[in-house]
Each structure stands twice: as structure tokens, then as C-alpha cells.
Design a protein around this motif. Sequence first.
Motif, PDB file in Angstrom:
ATOM      1  N   LEU A   1     -13.333 -16.929  11.045  1.00  0.00           N
ATOM      2  CA  LEU A   1     -14.734 -16.503  11.064  1.00  0.00           C
ATOM      3  C   LEU A   1     -15.570 -17.336  10.111  1.00  0.00           C
ATOM      4  O   LEU A   1     -16.677 -17.792  10.453  1.00  0.00           O
ATOM      5  CB  LEU A   1     -14.825 -15.014  10.702  1.00  0.00           C
ATOM      6  CG  LEU A   1     -16.227 -14.410  10.620  1.00  0.00           C
ATOM      7  CD1 LEU A   1     -16.954 -14.531  11.944  1.00  0.00           C
ATOM      8  CD2 LEU A   1     -16.129 -12.933  10.206  1.00  0.00           C
ATOM      9  N   ASP A   2     -15.074 -17.578   8.918  1.00  0.00           N
ATOM     10  CA  ASP A   2     -15.805 -18.379   7.939  1.00  0.00           C
ATOM     11  C   ASP A   2     -15.931 -19.831   8.393  1.00  0.00           C
ATOM     12  O   ASP A   2     -16.969 -20.470   8.175  1.00  0.00           O
ATOM     13  CB  ASP A   2     -15.102 -18.318   6.582  1.00  0.00           C
ATOM     14  CG  ASP A   2     -15.121 -16.923   5.990  1.00  0.00           C
ATOM     15  OD1 ASP A   2     -16.203 -16.339   5.904  1.00  0.00           O
ATOM     16  OD2 ASP A   2     -14.043 -16.423   5.626  1.00  0.00           O
TER      17      ASP A   2
ATOM     18  N   TRP B 238     -16.209 -21.055  11.396  1.00  0.00           N
ATOM     19  CA  TRP B 238     -17.283 -21.217  12.367  1.00  0.00           C
ATOM     20  C   TRP B 238     -18.647 -20.945  11.735  1.00  0.00           C
ATOM     21  O   TRP B 238     -19.655 -21.552  12.138  1.00  0.00           O
ATOM     22  CB  TRP B 238     -17.041 -20.307  13.568  1.00  0.00           C
ATOM     23  CG  TRP B 238     -15.950 -20.832  14.443  1.00  0.00           C
ATOM     24  CD1 TRP B 238     -14.665 -20.384  14.531  1.00  0.00           C
ATOM     25  CD2 TRP B 238     -16.042 -21.951  15.337  1.00  0.00           C
ATOM     26  NE1 TRP B 238     -13.960 -21.135  15.419  1.00  0.00           N
ATOM     27  CE2 TRP B 238     -14.766 -22.111  15.931  1.00  0.00           C
ATOM     28  CE3 TRP B 238     -17.063 -22.828  15.689  1.00  0.00           C
ATOM     29  CZ2 TRP B 238     -14.502 -23.112  16.870  1.00  0.00           C
ATOM     30  CZ3 TRP B 238     -16.789 -23.826  16.619  1.00  0.00           C
ATOM     31  CH2 TRP B 238     -15.528 -23.964  17.203  1.00  0.00           C
ATOM     32  N   ASP B 239     -18.708 -20.086  10.751  1.00  0.00           N
ATOM     33  CA  ASP B 239     -19.979 -19.812  10.087  1.00  0.00           C
ATOM     34  C   ASP B 239     -20.497 -21.009   9.311  1.00  0.00           C
ATOM     35  O   ASP B 239     -21.708 -21.250   9.248  1.00  0.00           O
ATOM     36  CB  ASP B 239     -19.842 -18.615   9.139  1.00  0.00           C
ATOM     37  CG  ASP B 239     -19.858 -17.276   9.867  1.00  0.00           C
ATOM     38  OD1 ASP B 239     -20.193 -17.262  11.068  1.00  0.00           O
ATOM     39  OD2 ASP B 239     -19.535 -16.251   9.223  1.00  0.00           O
ATOM     40  N   VAL B 240     -19.594 -21.789   8.675  1.00  0.00           N
ATOM     41  CA  VAL B 240     -20.048 -22.906   7.845  1.00  0.00           C
ATOM     42  C   VAL B 240     -20.253 -24.193   8.630  1.00  0.00           C
ATOM     43  O   VAL B 240     -20.881 -25.128   8.124  1.00  0.00           O
ATOM     44  CB  VAL B 240     -19.073 -23.176   6.669  1.00  0.00           C
ATOM     45  CG1 VAL B 240     -18.901 -21.927   5.816  1.00  0.00           C
ATOM     46  CG2 VAL B 240     -17.730 -23.700   7.154  1.00  0.00           C
TER      47      VAL B 240
ATOM     48  N   ARG C 120     -22.194 -26.105  10.756  1.00  0.00           N
ATOM     49  CA  ARG C 120     -23.527 -26.132  11.358  1.00  0.00           C
ATOM     50  C   ARG C 120     -24.227 -27.433  10.995  1.00  0.00           C
ATOM     51  O   ARG C 120     -23.881 -28.107  10.024  1.00  0.00           O
ATOM     52  CB  ARG C 120     -24.353 -24.934  10.893  1.00  0.00           C
ATOM     53  CG  ARG C 120     -24.553 -24.853   9.394  1.00  0.00           C
ATOM     54  CD  ARG C 120     -25.604 -23.797   9.040  1.00  0.00           C
ATOM     55  NE  ARG C 120     -25.178 -22.471   9.453  1.00  0.00           N
ATOM     56  CZ  ARG C 120     -24.520 -21.629   8.678  1.00  0.00           C
ATOM     57  NH1 ARG C 120     -24.201 -21.974   7.444  1.00  0.00           N
ATOM     58  NH2 ARG C 120     -24.172 -20.442   9.111  1.00  0.00           N
TER      59      ARG C 120
ATOM     60  N   ARG D 224     -14.027 -10.590  12.670  1.00  0.00           N
ATOM     61  CA  ARG D 224     -15.273  -9.849  12.438  1.00  0.00           C
ATOM     62  C   ARG D 224     -15.006  -8.346  12.380  1.00  0.00           C
ATOM     63  O   ARG D 224     -15.602  -7.627  11.551  1.00  0.00           O
ATOM     64  CB  ARG D 224     -16.294 -10.181  13.519  1.00  0.00           C
ATOM     65  CG  ARG D 224     -17.659  -9.519  13.266  1.00  0.00           C
ATOM     66  CD  ARG D 224     -18.712  -9.998  14.242  1.00  0.00           C
ATOM     67  NE  ARG D 224     -19.078 -11.380  13.996  1.00  0.00           N
ATOM     68  CZ  ARG D 224     -18.914 -12.376  14.863  1.00  0.00           C
ATOM     69  NH1 ARG D 224     -18.364 -12.135  16.038  1.00  0.00           N
ATOM     70  NH2 ARG D 224     -19.310 -13.596  14.560  1.00  0.00           N
TER      71      ARG D 224
ATOM     72  N   VAL E 201     -12.341 -14.919  16.430  1.00  0.00           N
ATOM     73  CA  VAL E 201     -13.520 -14.532  15.657  1.00  0.00           C
ATOM     74  C   VAL E 201     -13.779 -13.035  15.804  1.00  0.00           C
ATOM     75  O   VAL E 201     -14.147 -12.354  14.830  1.00  0.00           O
ATOM     76  CB  VAL E 201     -14.747 -15.362  16.089  1.00  0.00           C
ATOM     77  CG1 VAL E 201     -16.041 -14.699  15.637  1.00  0.00           C
ATOM     78  CG2 VAL E 201     -14.668 -16.776  15.520  1.00  0.00           C
TER      79      VAL E 201
END
Length: 298
Positions: free
Chosen positions: A134-135, A137-139, A141, A222, A218
Motif C-alpha cells: 500500500l505504501d 503505490w502511495d509514494v 507518483r 488497506r 492493496v
Amino acid sequence: MNIKGFTNRRVYVEDGVSLNAAVGGSGAPIVLLHGFPQTHLMWRHVAAGLAADHTVICPDLRGYGASSKPAAVSPDTYSKRTMAADIVALARELGHDRFALVGHDRGALVAFRAAMDHPAVVTHLGSLDVLPTLDMWDVMRGTSAAVGFHLYLMAQPPGLPERMITVSADEFFGYFLDLWVNDPAAIPGEVRSEYLAACRAAVPSIVADYRASPGIDVEHDRADRDAGRTLAMPVTVLQQDWGAALGFDAAGLWRAWAPDLRHVPVSCGHFMAEEAPAEVVKAVRELVTRPATRPAAP
């Protein structure tokens, strides 16, 4: 190639799925999970170092190496939850109800999910050079996401990624073996050839593993985050300083999941078990000396 002093075992973990695993040593069990684009051979130095006083189990993950490569009939076939259940079943079949678990890269994502889903089984968790899914994919960008182009390629619907990679498999997988290593001598020619041959024979399952990450994996992460679940066991993370380069705090992200965390920066390349095996062995030995949580009462 085999890990010197280890015996290869074929272990069935569910109907139609078996894992190839190198097993050696004696003592408290430690399971080591390989990363991409490798097989269990990446642990050849670390496994030998730990086997003096531990039973060391080095499997090929589902879809990799000499392990089964079931067709991805659903997103769950290669979810990290399914792959983690494989590892728990493997250890149980080998006589171990509880074990320390260390993973690198993709194997670290499987190890993370095993520790979240089976806290009474995984006594200690080690992660080499990755963030929880999850982290990650969050970072990823903006322009920084270019370093993870392969994540986006293999996340696409079935068909095109498999065809593109198959026609240039050695170049595709070899690219990462070259890009992510600081000391090319750490992966000698015969080992590199084994990695490439294994990947060449596993393109659909490798892509399916990666395709699961931005979807079902993910979702699982989550759900855990929303429920406030954390890792119950001691955790050690070895990591390059790529978080600073991409503008995030890797240790902080890990600490949100792992209250009992030791985050150790390293100066070698991504393939640290092959570039700096003594450093990895030292960290794993330190990890397993930390007091483990006890399984919950039934």
C-alpha cells in the motif's frame, strides 16, 4: 545449481500446488523468501551463514523457479495472501508451526502478508529493501514513478505485458539484474544464467504476481490499516536510502505498521543478500534474539 550443504525438497502446499525448497542446518527455523528477478539461490551465502545453528528453509515462491506456476484463474491466485499461506503450509509440512521469516523484494511483500495474517506463526519478520504494498503505490507518483515502470507495465490487463516481456525476456529481466546491483561480481555468470532461465519459463506467473499488487494486495493492506492492525512481532528492515531520493520517509512508513521496528540503512545495492551477505546474516541473527510475541490463546 544448489545451495551447498542443503537438500532440495518438493512440498505440496495445496491441491495441485507444490513448492521447491532448499532445506539445511538445524535449530530454530528461519524461512528466507527471494525477490525479483531471482530464485531461492539468492540466499546461497546467507543461508550457509545461518545454517550453523538454525534450520534454514529457502523456497521458490509460487510462480517462480522450480515451484508450481498455476494459471491465474482469479486475482487471488497470486495475491500475497495466497502466497503467504503457501509458506505457512510449507513450514508446517516440514514440521515447524512457528518460524522467523525474512524476505527480499517480492518475497518481503509475501513475508509482510504472512506476518499480518498469521501473527501466531511468524515469530520475527525481516524485510530487505521494499515498502509494504500500500505504501509503495502511495509514494510512486509524478516523475519519481519512472523508476518503477515495470510495476505499471505488469499491472496492465492480461495479454500485452506477457507478450511484450516474452519476446525480450532475457533483456527485460537482465535489465534489473544490471541496474540494481552495485557490485556485478556479486551475481556471477552461472547464477545470472539460472535467474534468466527461471524467469524466461515463468513470464505469465511473474506478471500475475505483479498484477495482484495494485489490486487485491492493496485491498488487503488497506483493510488492515483501516482496522488499525499492526505487526505483532519484532521487525527489522534493511533498506537503501531511496526513500530520501524520492521524497518520503521509509522508516516512518514502516514504523506505522511495526511498533517494534529496527530500520537499518545499507550502502550496498538492492541485491544485498548477494552483495553484503555478512551484513544480512548479522541483522537476521540480531533480529531473532529479540523477544518474540507468544501466540494468542485459543
